[in-house]
Write an enzyme that holds these catalytic residues in place. Structure first.
Site, PDB file in Angstrom:
ATOM      1  N   HIS A   1     -72.211   9.217  39.066  1.00 21.38           N
ATOM      2  CA  HIS A   1     -71.344   8.749  40.153  1.00 21.38           C
ATOM      3  C   HIS A   1     -70.309   9.840  40.398  1.00 21.38           C
ATOM      4  O   HIS A   1     -69.921  10.559  39.475  1.00 21.38           O
ATOM      5  CB  HIS A   1     -70.694   7.414  39.787  1.00 21.38           C
ATOM      6  CG  HIS A   1     -71.635   6.254  39.968  1.00 21.38           C
ATOM      7  ND1 HIS A   1     -71.473   5.306  40.941  1.00 21.38           N
ATOM      8  CD2 HIS A   1     -72.779   5.933  39.329  1.00 21.38           C
ATOM      9  CE1 HIS A   1     -72.470   4.420  40.875  1.00 21.38           C
ATOM     10  NE2 HIS A   1     -73.288   4.782  39.905  1.00 21.38           N
TER      11      HIS A   1
ATOM     12  N   HIS B   1     -77.988   9.882  36.105  1.00 27.85           N
ATOM     13  CA  HIS B   1     -77.458   9.004  37.154  1.00 27.85           C
ATOM     14  C   HIS B   1     -75.940   9.200  37.199  1.00 27.85           C
ATOM     15  O   HIS B   1     -75.204   8.617  36.409  1.00 27.85           O
ATOM     16  CB  HIS B   1     -77.838   7.565  36.783  1.00 27.85           C
ATOM     17  CG  HIS B   1     -77.390   6.519  37.736  1.00 27.85           C
ATOM     18  ND1 HIS B   1     -78.268   5.829  38.551  1.00 27.85           N
ATOM     19  CD2 HIS B   1     -76.172   5.995  38.006  1.00 27.85           C
ATOM     20  CE1 HIS B   1     -77.606   4.935  39.267  1.00 27.85           C
ATOM     21  NE2 HIS B   1     -76.329   5.015  38.954  1.00 27.85           N
TER      22      HIS B   1
ATOM     23  N   CYS C   1     -70.852  -0.396  40.803  1.00 33.50           N
ATOM     24  CA  CYS C   1     -71.255  -1.677  40.239  1.00 33.50           C
ATOM     25  C   CYS C   1     -70.065  -2.629  40.305  1.00 33.50           C
ATOM     26  O   CYS C   1     -68.970  -2.274  39.881  1.00 33.50           O
ATOM     27  CB  CYS C   1     -71.709  -1.479  38.798  1.00 33.50           C
ATOM     28  SG  CYS C   1     -72.101  -3.032  37.987  1.00 33.50           S
TER      29      CYS C   1
HETATM   30  N1  COA Z   1     -83.041 -14.172  39.751  1.00 30.49           N
HETATM   31  C1  COA Z   1     -82.461 -15.238  40.336  1.00 30.49           C
HETATM   32  N2  COA Z   1     -81.698 -16.125  39.722  1.00 30.49           N
HETATM   33  C2  COA Z   1     -81.514 -15.946  38.410  1.00 30.49           C
HETATM   34  C3  COA Z   1     -82.094 -14.890  37.716  1.00 30.49           C
HETATM   35  C4  COA Z   1     -82.875 -13.962  38.437  1.00 30.49           C
HETATM   36  N3  COA Z   1     -83.436 -12.908  37.848  1.00 30.49           N
HETATM   37  N4  COA Z   1     -81.732 -14.983  36.427  1.00 30.49           N
HETATM   38  C5  COA Z   1     -80.978 -16.060  36.309  1.00 30.49           C
HETATM   39  N5  COA Z   1     -80.829 -16.650  37.512  1.00 30.49           N
HETATM   40  C6  COA Z   1     -80.056 -17.850  37.827  1.00 30.49           C
HETATM   41  C7  COA Z   1     -80.448 -19.033  36.977  1.00 30.49           C
HETATM   42  O1  COA Z   1     -81.503 -19.722  37.588  1.00 30.49           O
HETATM   43  C8  COA Z   1     -79.169 -19.835  36.944  1.00 30.49           C
HETATM   44  O2  COA Z   1     -79.022 -20.514  38.181  1.00 30.49           O
HETATM   45  P1  COA Z   1     -78.350 -21.962  38.247  1.00 30.49           P
HETATM   46  O3  COA Z   1     -76.974 -21.802  37.684  1.00 30.49           O
HETATM   47  O4  COA Z   1     -78.375 -22.256  39.699  1.00 30.49           O
HETATM   48  O5  COA Z   1     -79.226 -22.829  37.401  1.00 30.49           O
HETATM   49  C9  COA Z   1     -78.090 -18.772  36.927  1.00 30.49           C
HETATM   50  O6  COA Z   1     -78.694 -17.595  37.530  1.00 30.49           O
HETATM   51  C10 COA Z   1     -77.584 -18.448  35.548  1.00 30.49           C
HETATM   52  O7  COA Z   1     -78.711 -18.143  34.723  1.00 30.49           O
HETATM   53  P2  COA Z   1     -78.564 -17.638  33.225  1.00 30.49           P
HETATM   54  O8  COA Z   1     -79.908 -17.447  32.680  1.00 30.49           O
HETATM   55  O9  COA Z   1     -77.617 -18.541  32.488  1.00 30.49           O
HETATM   56  O10 COA Z   1     -77.945 -16.224  33.437  1.00 30.49           O
HETATM   57  P3  COA Z   1     -76.489 -15.676  33.189  1.00 30.49           P
HETATM   58  O11 COA Z   1     -75.463 -16.454  33.907  1.00 30.49           O
HETATM   59  O12 COA Z   1     -76.311 -15.444  31.734  1.00 30.49           O
HETATM   60  O13 COA Z   1     -76.615 -14.246  33.939  1.00 30.49           O
HETATM   61  C11 COA Z   1     -78.050 -12.466  34.630  1.00 30.49           C
HETATM   62  C12 COA Z   1     -77.478 -13.268  33.485  1.00 30.49           C
HETATM   63  C13 COA Z   1     -78.714 -11.250  34.018  1.00 30.49           C
HETATM   64  C14 COA Z   1     -79.039 -13.286  35.393  1.00 30.49           C
HETATM   65  C15 COA Z   1     -76.896 -12.044  35.596  1.00 30.49           C
HETATM   66  O14 COA Z   1     -75.804 -11.616  34.867  1.00 30.49           O
HETATM   67  C16 COA Z   1     -77.318 -10.982  36.560  1.00 30.49           C
HETATM   68  O15 COA Z   1     -78.146 -11.204  37.430  1.00 30.49           O
HETATM   69  N6  COA Z   1     -76.736  -9.752  36.466  1.00 30.49           N
HETATM   70  C17 COA Z   1     -77.105  -8.642  37.284  1.00 30.49           C
HETATM   71  C18 COA Z   1     -75.954  -7.719  37.451  1.00 30.49           C
HETATM   72  C19 COA Z   1     -76.329  -6.492  38.250  1.00 30.49           C
HETATM   73  O16 COA Z   1     -77.312  -6.441  38.963  1.00 30.49           O
HETATM   74  N7  COA Z   1     -75.485  -5.459  38.145  1.00 30.49           N
HETATM   75  C20 COA Z   1     -75.667  -4.260  38.865  1.00 30.49           C
HETATM   76  C21 COA Z   1     -76.672  -3.341  38.262  1.00 30.49           C
HETATM   77  S1  COA Z   1     -75.942  -2.191  37.106  1.00 30.49           S
HETATM   78 ZN    ZN Z   2     -74.968   3.586  39.493  1.00 26.25          ZN
END
Ligand code: COA
Ligand code: ZN
Length: 301
Positions: free
Chosen positions: A209, A207, A240
Site C-alpha cells: 500500500h 502487496h 481495508c
Molecule cells: N458469505 C456470506 N455470509 C457469511 C459468510 C460468507 N462467506 N460467512 C459468514 N456469513 C454470515 C453468516 O451467515 C452469519 O449471518 P447471520 O448473522 O445473518 O446468521 C454472519 O455472517 C456471521 O457468521 P459467523 O460465521 O459468525 O462469522 P463472523 O461474524 O465470525 O465473521 C467472517 C467471520 C470471516 C465471515 C467475517 O469476519 C468476514 O466476512 N470478514 C471479511 C473481512 C474482509 O473481507 N476484509 C477485507 C480483506 S483483507
Molecule cells: Zn491490500
C-alpha cells in the site's frame, strides 16, 4: 517465465473498491474489470465472498460473478474466508480463490474474527476442496510489515504463518503491507526471512500500500530480491476497513510505468490502463491521486 517477466496482479475491483464509501453499481464494476482485461491484465481479483455485513461494498459478489465475461487466459480470483464463502464461490463458477489471514493476532481478529491458528484450520478444507477441483489458490498474509493495533510485526511471525499457508498447498503467497508502513530495509528483512526459511521467491507476491509513499521503493527492492509478482490497484484506490489508517494500494499505473522504465515485460498497455483508471474516477465521482494517472506516460517529443 523469464527473469524479465513480471506478473501484475490487479486488486482494484476487490481491495480497491472494498473501502469506498460510495456504493458502486455492479455494472460499473463489470465495466472496470472488462477495461482492465482490455489493457492486458491477466489476473484480476474480482470480488470477495465474505459476509456482506463485514464488507457491504462487495455484497453483490454472487451477481457480479454470474454476469462476468470470462476471457481466455484471464484469471479472476475471489476472496474466500470460510466454507460458506467457498459454497458461494463454487456456485458462481470460480476457478481461482484466495484465502486471507495475517501476521498479527489483533488484526486477524478484527478482520475475520478468528485467531491466526483458527484461520489456518478454517482454510484447510477450503484449499483442499479448491485443489481437488484444480483451482488456482493464493494465500494472503496481511500486516506483514506492521499492524494497526499491535505496531511492529516480527518477521518470524510472517515466516510462521507463511509456512502454514504453504503447507495447505496454496500456489502463491501474497505478503502484504496492509497499512503501508514498510521501507526497503523492511522488505529485505521480511523477504530475506521468508527465503531463508526455504520458501522459493517464485512463490511470493508482494502487496504494497502506498499510504506513506514508499510502495514503489519497496517494489524496486523486491525486484532486486527476485520477486516477480506484484499486487496493485488501478486508480490507486484501496484499503481495508479493518485497518484504520490504511490508504490506497500501490497504483497499477504507477507500477507499470516503473516496470516499463526498468525494461521488464508485463503485457499491459499503459494508455489502455489509464482508460480503466479514468472509469474508476468517473464512477467514484472524484479525481484520483495517482502519479501516472495525473501526468500520463512520458511522451517523448
Ligand atoms: N458469505 C456470506 N455470509 C457469511 C459468510 C460468507 N462467506 N460467512 C459468514 N456469513 C454470515 C453468516 O451467515 C452469519 O449471518 P447471520 O448473522 O445473518 O446468521 C454472519 O455472517 C456471521 O457468521 P459467523 O460465521 O459468525 O462469522 P463472523 O461474524 O465470525 O465473521 C467472517 C467471520 C470471516 C465471515 C467475517 O469476519 C468476514 O466476512 N470478514 C471479511 C473481512 C474482509 O473481507 N476484509 C477485507 C480483506 S483483507
Ligand atoms: Zn491490500
Amino acid at each position: 517465465m523469464n527473469d524479465r517477466d513480471v506478473r501484475v496482479y490487479e486488486v482494484g475491483p476487490r481491495d480497491g473498491l472494498q473501502n469506498e464509501a460510495t456504493p458502486i453499481p455492479t455494472q460499473a464494476k463489470l465495466r472496470f474489470i472488462g477495461l482492465l482485461a482490455d489493457a492486458g491484465l491477466r489476473e484480476i481479483e474480482a470480488t470477495s465472498f465474505v459476509s456482506p455485513r463485514a464488507i457491504p461494498q462487495l455484497a453483490d459478489a454472487d451477481d457480479l460473478m454470474a454476469s462476468l465475461e470470462r476471457r481466455e487466459g484471464v484469471r479472476h480470483p475471489v476472496l474466500v474466508p470460510n466454507r460458506r464463502g467457498l459454497e458461494r464461490a463454487e456456485a458462481a463458477g470460480v476457478d481461482a480463490i484466495a484465502v486471507f489471514t495475517a501476521a498479527s493476532e489483533p488484526f486477524t481478529r478484527a478482520n475475520i474474527n478468528m485467531s491466526i491458528a483458527e484461520s489456518i484450520d478454517a482454510f484447510r478444507p477450503v484449499i483442499q476442496h479448491a485443489r481437488d477441483h484444480g483451482w488456482w489458490t493464493r494465500g494472503y498474509v496481511s500486516t506483514a510489515f506492521g499492524c494497526p493495533y499491535q505496531g511492529e510485526v516480527d518477521e518470524a511471525a510472517v515466516v510462521g504463518v507463511a509456512g502454514e499457508l504453504l503447507e495447505l498447498g496454496i500456489d502463491e503467497l501474497s505478503v502484504g503491507d496492509t497499512i503501508g508502513v514498510a521501507g526497503p530495509s523492511d522488505v529485505r528483512r521480511v523477504v530475506g526471512a521468508l527465503t531463508a526459511s526455504g520458501i522459493g521467491v517464485e512463490r511470493l507476491a508482494m502487496h504494497f500500500h502506498d499510504t506513506r509513499g514508499t510502495a514503489l521503493a519497496n517494489v524496486a527492492t523486491a525486484l532486486e530480491l527476485g520477486v516477480r509478482c506484484f499486487d496493485a490497484s488501478t486508480g490507486g484506490t484501496g484499503g481495508c476497513p479493518y485497518a484504520p489508517g490504511a490508504a490506497g494500494n500501490l497504483a497499477t499505473e504507477d507500477l507499470v510505468y516503473l516496470l516499463d522504465r526498468e525494461g521488464l515485460s508485463h503485457g499491459i498497455d499503459l494508455d489502455a490502463l489509464l482508460v480503466a483508471a479514468a472509469h474508476v474516477a468517473e464512477t467514484l465521482g472524484r479525481p484520483l491521486g495517482t502519479k501516472v494517472g495525473q501526468a500520463g506516460g512520458w511522451r517523448v517529443p
